[in-house]
Write a protein that holds these residues in place. Structure first.
Motif, PDB file in Angstrom:
ATOM      1  N   LEU A  89      28.788  82.410  96.106  1.00  0.00           N
ATOM      2  CA  LEU A  89      27.729  83.404  95.941  1.00  0.00           C
ATOM      3  C   LEU A  89      28.023  84.293  94.753  1.00  0.00           C
ATOM      4  N   GLU A  90      26.977  84.686  94.039  1.00  0.00           N
ATOM      5  CA  GLU A  90      27.113  85.769  93.074  1.00  0.00           C
ATOM      6  C   GLU A  90      26.640  87.008  93.811  1.00  0.00           C
ATOM      7  N   VAL A  91      27.530  87.965  93.942  1.00  0.00           N
ATOM      8  CA  VAL A  91      27.206  89.203  94.653  1.00  0.00           C
ATOM      9  C   VAL A  91      26.790  90.220  93.589  1.00  0.00           C
ATOM     10  N   VAL A  93      25.151  93.881  92.494  1.00  0.00           N
ATOM     11  CA  VAL A  93      24.849  95.251  92.927  1.00  0.00           C
ATOM     12  C   VAL A  93      24.044  95.907  91.818  1.00  0.00           C
ATOM     13  N   ARG A  94      22.959  96.562  92.216  1.00  0.00           N
ATOM     14  CA  ARG A  94      22.082  97.197  91.229  1.00  0.00           C
ATOM     15  C   ARG A  94      21.908  98.673  91.536  1.00  0.00           C
ATOM     16  N   ASN A  95      22.046  99.496  90.509  1.00  0.00           N
ATOM     17  CA  ASN A  95      21.775 100.932  90.620  1.00  0.00           C
ATOM     18  C   ASN A  95      20.453 101.304  89.952  1.00  0.00           C
ATOM     19  N   ALA A  97      16.909  99.340  87.950  1.00  0.00           N
ATOM     20  CA  ALA A  97      16.231  98.053  87.758  1.00  0.00           C
ATOM     21  C   ALA A  97      16.514  97.532  86.349  1.00  0.00           C
ATOM     22  N   ALA A  98      16.796  96.243  86.245  1.00  0.00           N
ATOM     23  CA  ALA A  98      16.970  95.584  84.942  1.00  0.00           C
ATOM     24  C   ALA A  98      16.896  94.083  85.164  1.00  0.00           C
ATOM     25  N   GLY A  99      16.882  93.356  84.064  1.00  0.00           N
ATOM     26  CA  GLY A  99      16.965  91.893  84.120  1.00  0.00           C
ATOM     27  C   GLY A  99      15.984  91.264  85.080  1.00  0.00           C
ATOM     28  N   SER A 100      16.520  90.352  85.893  1.00  0.00           N
ATOM     29  CA  SER A 100      15.640  89.558  86.761  1.00  0.00           C
ATOM     30  C   SER A 100      14.909  90.421  87.789  1.00  0.00           C
ATOM     31  N   MET A 101      15.538  91.517  88.245  1.00  0.00           N
ATOM     32  CA  MET A 101      14.859  92.356  89.235  1.00  0.00           C
ATOM     33  C   MET A 101      13.659  93.064  88.608  1.00  0.00           C
ATOM     34  N   GLY A 128      20.091  76.852  88.821  1.00  0.00           N
ATOM     35  CA  GLY A 128      19.890  78.137  88.136  1.00  0.00           C
ATOM     36  C   GLY A 128      20.244  79.325  89.009  1.00  0.00           C
ATOM     37  N   ASP A 129      21.250  79.176  89.858  1.00  0.00           N
ATOM     38  CA  ASP A 129      21.749  80.268  90.718  1.00  0.00           C
ATOM     39  C   ASP A 129      20.608  81.009  91.435  1.00  0.00           C
ATOM     40  N   PRO A 130      19.905  80.339  92.346  1.00  0.00           N
ATOM     41  CA  PRO A 130      18.743  80.999  92.983  1.00  0.00           C
ATOM     42  C   PRO A 130      19.145  82.156  93.901  1.00  0.00           C
ATOM     43  N   VAL A 174      24.443  99.968  85.161  1.00  0.00           N
ATOM     44  CA  VAL A 174      23.095  99.600  85.610  1.00  0.00           C
ATOM     45  C   VAL A 174      23.170  98.600  86.765  1.00  0.00           C
ATOM     46  N   ASP A 175      23.961  97.538  86.556  1.00  0.00           N
ATOM     47  CA  ASP A 175      24.162  96.536  87.605  1.00  0.00           C
ATOM     48  C   ASP A 175      25.400  95.715  87.257  1.00  0.00           C
ATOM     49  N   PHE A 176      25.843  94.895  88.176  1.00  0.00           N
ATOM     50  CA  PHE A 176      26.976  94.006  87.904  1.00  0.00           C
ATOM     51  C   PHE A 176      27.012  92.890  88.931  1.00  0.00           C
ATOM     52  N   LYS A 177      27.830  91.897  88.611  1.00  0.00           N
ATOM     53  CA  LYS A 177      28.028  90.760  89.502  1.00  0.00           C
ATOM     54  C   LYS A 177      29.511  90.618  89.806  1.00  0.00           C
ATOM     55  N   ILE A 178      29.846  90.393  91.051  1.00  0.00           N
ATOM     56  CA  ILE A 178      31.232  90.012  91.368  1.00  0.00           C
ATOM     57  C   ILE A 178      31.211  88.733  92.196  1.00  0.00           C
ATOM     58  N   PRO A 199      32.324  93.208  80.655  1.00  0.00           N
ATOM     59  CA  PRO A 199      30.944  93.410  80.184  1.00  0.00           C
ATOM     60  C   PRO A 199      30.116  92.121  80.181  1.00  0.00           C
ATOM     61  N   ASP A 200      30.769  90.961  80.429  1.00  0.00           N
ATOM     62  CA  ASP A 200      30.011  89.717  80.584  1.00  0.00           C
ATOM     63  C   ASP A 200      29.189  89.740  81.869  1.00  0.00           C
ATOM     64  N   SER A 201      29.655  90.481  82.855  1.00  0.00           N
ATOM     65  CA  SER A 201      29.017  90.415  84.177  1.00  0.00           C
ATOM     66  C   SER A 201      28.500  91.775  84.654  1.00  0.00           C
ATOM     67  N   CYS A 202      28.379  92.722  83.702  1.00  0.00           N
ATOM     68  CA  CYS A 202      27.828  94.050  84.040  1.00  0.00           C
ATOM     69  C   CYS A 202      26.705  94.369  83.066  1.00  0.00           C
ATOM     70  N   ARG A 203      25.845  95.315  83.429  1.00  0.00           N
ATOM     71  CA  ARG A 203      24.962  95.940  82.424  1.00  0.00           C
ATOM     72  C   ARG A 203      25.456  97.359  82.228  1.00  0.00           C
ATOM     73  N   LEU A 204      25.805  97.664  80.988  1.00  0.00           N
ATOM     74  CA  LEU A 204      26.407  98.953  80.645  1.00  0.00           C
ATOM     75  C   LEU A 204      25.585  99.588  79.536  1.00  0.00           C
ATOM     76  N   PHE A 218      24.163  89.859  73.447  1.00  0.00           N
ATOM     77  CA  PHE A 218      24.112  88.436  73.080  1.00  0.00           C
ATOM     78  C   PHE A 218      22.815  87.791  73.565  1.00  0.00           C
ATOM     79  N   ARG A 219      22.484  88.037  74.848  1.00  0.00           N
ATOM     80  CA  ARG A 219      21.272  87.413  75.420  1.00  0.00           C
ATOM     81  C   ARG A 219      20.034  87.748  74.596  1.00  0.00           C
ATOM     82  N   ARG A 220      19.953  89.020  74.139  1.00  0.00           N
ATOM     83  CA  ARG A 220      18.721  89.488  73.480  1.00  0.00           C
ATOM     84  C   ARG A 220      18.876  89.685  71.971  1.00  0.00           C
TER      85      ARG A 220
HETATM   86  N1  UDP Z   1      25.082  88.225  86.216  1.00  0.00           N
HETATM   87  C1  UDP Z   1      26.211  87.484  85.933  1.00  0.00           C
HETATM   88  N2  UDP Z   1      26.150  86.127  86.030  1.00  0.00           N
HETATM   89  C2  UDP Z   1      25.034  85.463  86.390  1.00  0.00           C
HETATM   90  C3  UDP Z   1      23.877  86.217  86.684  1.00  0.00           C
HETATM   91  C4  UDP Z   1      23.921  87.592  86.588  1.00  0.00           C
HETATM   92  O1  UDP Z   1      27.255  88.036  85.616  1.00  0.00           O
HETATM   93  O2  UDP Z   1      25.056  84.224  86.472  1.00  0.00           O
HETATM   94  C5  UDP Z   1      25.119  89.697  86.111  1.00  0.00           C
HETATM   95  C6  UDP Z   1      24.331  90.189  84.909  1.00  0.00           C
HETATM   96  O3  UDP Z   1      25.170  90.335  83.771  1.00  0.00           O
HETATM   97  C7  UDP Z   1      23.835  91.527  85.376  1.00  0.00           C
HETATM   98  C8  UDP Z   1      23.686  91.355  86.892  1.00  0.00           C
HETATM   99  O4  UDP Z   1      24.500  90.258  87.246  1.00  0.00           O
HETATM  100  O5  UDP Z   1      24.799  92.536  85.122  1.00  0.00           O
HETATM  101  C9  UDP Z   1      22.278  91.138  87.336  1.00  0.00           C
HETATM  102  O6  UDP Z   1      21.738  90.079  86.623  1.00  0.00           O
HETATM  103  P1  UDP Z   1      20.209  89.622  86.773  1.00  0.00           P
HETATM  104  O7  UDP Z   1      19.976  89.087  88.148  1.00  0.00           O
HETATM  105  O8  UDP Z   1      19.325  90.724  86.331  1.00  0.00           O
HETATM  106  O9  UDP Z   1      20.098  88.346  85.884  1.00  0.00           O
HETATM  107  P2  UDP Z   1      19.781  88.123  84.372  1.00  0.00           P
HETATM  108  O10 UDP Z   1      18.712  89.078  83.981  1.00  0.00           O
HETATM  109  O11 UDP Z   1      21.088  88.338  83.682  1.00  0.00           O
HETATM  110  O12 UDP Z   1      19.340  86.689  84.374  1.00  0.00           O
END
Ligand code: UDP
Length: 253
Positions: A89-91, A93-95, A97-101, A128-130, A174-178, A199-204, A218-220
């Protein structure tokens, strides 16, 4: 270095067999991927920075009693970690709203959330990590109700710690994944924080300017990713001494 057995190679890291049973060596690559690996690049210095930053966060977490896989840093790109059984699982946490949310709910990026929200994605690149509800996680046996309670408690502690540390250096978390792993002490199973925190797995975001200091650069295509990560490391006081922009040598008379 002696030949070692590669256990696993992911997009940004490689895991090698460790020197003792129950340990692994985690190697941080310079590779960056986004959008389920559709976008790729090699970004010089990223692995070195993430090795240091993950060490910094994991050590801090251990100091406040949040168990994690980090044992010690070995060199610029490698750290010794405890071998765990990763829960798939990708866990997240969001503080704010950003990205996919933000996209899913039509919210403006940066909208504060009423409380931290923990959500889960099933780790599967082909899919695609649903996003998955807890109901799926328990029905498919990826984790039990007790595991889920422990995972949410761990994730919220990590959130409070990281939010505070970042706030102290003028950055909004903003949010992160662990990722969470299982370890066994004889028959007793425990859940610990694993993988990486960087910073690869957080939004700062810079609190004053809103400047992005994470992988969204990098993404944008917002600029130089190494510069952004270096700025995070510099503010936290964990900049490695011999990477990127060192000062010129001075002559000693
Ligand atoms: N994230 C990650 N790996 C992933 C998907 C998300 O580290 O495979 C992190 C991402 O960097 C962000 C948070 O989890 O800090 C929330 O990501 P989101 O669901 O908004 O996905 P994204 O917009 O990155 O596709």
């Amino acid at each position: 270095m002696a030949r070692r057995k590669k256990i696993y190679e992911g997009k940004a890291k490689i895991l090698y067999e460790g020197p003792e049973p129950g340990t692994l060596v985690q190697y941080f690559k310079d590779d960056a991927t986004a959008f389920n690996a559709e976008k790729r690049a090699t970004i010089e210095g990223k692995g070195v920075l993430n090795n240091r930053l993950s060490e910094f966060f994991m050590t801090g977490l251990a100091n406040i009693g949040v168990p994690n896989h980090f044992i010690k840093r070995l060199n610029m790109r490698e750290q010794l970690i405890r071998q765990v059984e990763i829960i798939p699982l990708e866990v997240i946490v969001r503080n704010f709203a950003a990205g996919s949310m933000a996209k899913r709910l039509g919210l403006e990026e940066g909208t504060p959330l009423p409380r931290p929200i923990v959500e889960f994605s099933y780790k599967d690149d082909a899919l695609g990590d649903p996003l998955v509800p807890e109901e799926y996680i328990m029905a498919f046996g990826w984790a039990t109700q007790q595991d889920m309670d422990d995972i949410v408690a761990l994730a919220l502690r990590v959130n409070d710690f990281l939010s505070g540390v970042m706030f102290g250096v003028g950055i909004k978390l903003v949010d992160f994944k662990i990722e969470i792993g299982r370890i066994w002490d004889n028959d007793y199973m425990r859940l610990i924080v694993a993988d990486e925190i960087s910073p690869d797995s957080c939004r700062l975001w810079d609190i004053e300017t809103g400047q992005k200091l994470d992988k969204d650069v990098f993404r944008r295509d917002l600029g130089n990713l190494t510069d952004a990560y270096t700025e995070v490391a510099r503010r936290l006081g964990v900049l490695p001494t011999n990477v990127t922009h060192t000062t010129k040598p001075t002559l000693i008379n």
